[in-house]
Design an enzyme around this catalytic site. Structure first.
Site, mmCIF file in Angstrom:
data_model
loop_
_atom_site.group_PDB
_atom_site.id
_atom_site.type_symbol
_atom_site.label_atom_id
_atom_site.label_comp_id
_atom_site.label_asym_id
_atom_site.label_seq_id
_atom_site.Cartn_x
_atom_site.Cartn_y
_atom_site.Cartn_z
ATOM 1 C CD GLU A 100 28.229 37.742 20.583
ATOM 2 O OE1 GLU A 100 28.540 37.171 21.649
ATOM 3 O OE2 GLU A 100 28.704 37.412 19.479
ATOM 4 C CG HIS A 103 26.888 33.062 22.682
ATOM 5 N ND1 HIS A 103 26.971 31.719 22.433
ATOM 6 C CD2 HIS A 103 27.306 33.681 21.545
ATOM 7 C CE1 HIS A 103 27.419 31.520 21.204
ATOM 8 N NE2 HIS A 103 27.621 32.695 20.645
#
Length: 321
Positions: A100, A103
């Site tokens: 995450e 990202h």
């Protein structure tokens, strides 16, 4: 057939005002801010958002609905309910954290090229996701450029790039990311004429009626040579974007480690904290949970009878009923 577009920010504000009538909103609730944070929401989504916030406040015995309740409800509407019962091993939690953060860093660094700002990063499971990175556009968009689409593709691939850089291994966690990246790249080539090699041309015809539950079908109006060129162009876009994601994460390796360390501790990072960590700043200590307000109504020990019913109390043994 009548097609109704999703409401813009003014439409969302009016819908929220309608559904907010009769609800005890706290002073910190700003409906205009909620309208800005809910791009793409339909009228039904906004009604669901208002109801979910009211239910959350009621479950916590609050007398008003606060902004934090709406924030949690946005997460629930977008990503699904929180899976508190799902147990994740420390190893997988670490992989999800790097994924995450990968990202988030790629998207934030590509902001000048059109990637939407990162609003939240979390490793709390919701719906089918083990974690997610939430973006919020600054305004409603009706056009998107080629550079913006490439920035989004690189953002989709940032999670897989982070896994490969840190663990020298890849997992199935990027399955949905690869689907979305491949779909955008193929549409760039076949629908929007954004391929320098194939030129400004639309390839393939889509037909079908999704309103009747049918999938969109595509007719190929091109030969095998063009089909091969399309695949090569899509692959080139994906590989270029993946290389950019790897380059960004390699240059910001220390920042990635710093953000992941705090994310594993706090499990959720809002935009302000994420940007502070990215800039090398230390975060203030987490505030202690607030004590429940003293004006909360006391929980009744005996429920009131419904109209037309009688409360039966236990009688002493041997006494008449």
């Amino acid at each position: 057939r009548v097609v109704v577009d999703n409401p813009d920010i003014n439409g969302r504000l009016k819908i929220l005002e309608v559904h907010a009538k009769g609800k005890p909103l706290a002073e910190d609730v700003d409906l205009h801010t909620l309208a800005r944070r809910t791009p793409g929401f339909t009228g039904a989504d906004l009604a669901n958002l208002m109801n979910e916030a009211a239910l959350k406040a009621a479950r916590e015995n609050k007398t008003q609905i606060f902004m934090v309740d709406f924030e949690a409800s946005i997460d629930r509407v977008v990503a699904g309910p929180e899976r508190k019962s799902r147990v994740i091993s420390e190893k997988e939690k670490k992989i999800v954290a790097y994924h995450e953060v990968g990202h988030a860093i790629v998207l934030e660094k590509l902001g000048p090229e059109g990637a939407d700002p990162v609003h939240k990063v979390t490793i709390l499971p919701r719906g089918l996701a083990l974690g997610y990175t939430m973006q919020l556009p600054q305004d409603d968009r009706y056009l998107i450029s080629r550079s913006q689409m490439k920035a989004n593709i690189a953002g989709f691939l940032g999670g897989r790039a982070a896994e490969e850089i840190i663990f020298s291994e890849i997992t199935t966690g990027a399955h949905n990311d690869l689907e979305r990246a491949s779909d955008v790249a193929r549409r760039m080539v076949t629908e929007f004429g954004m391929s320098d090699r194939l030129g400004p041309i639309t390839l393939g015809r889509r037909h079908g009626n999704p309103f009747l539950g049918r999938d969109l079908m595509e007719d190929r109006n091109y030969g095998e040579d063009v089909a091969k060129a399309i695949d090569e162009e899509v692959k080139a876009i994906i590989q270029e974007s993946y290389g950019r994601a790897q380059e960004i994460l390699t240059e910001n390796h220390e920042a990635m480690e710093r953000v992941v360390s705090v994310l594993l501790e706090r499990e959720t990072l809002e935009r302000e904290d994420f940007l502070a960590l990215l800039a090398g700043e230390a975060l203030p200590p987490r505030p202690e949970p607030a004590a429940p307000p003293s004006d909360q109504p006391k929980k009744q020990t005996e429920t009131s009878p419904l109209p037309g019913t009688q409360v039966l109390k236990p009688q002493p043994k041997g006494s008449p009923a």
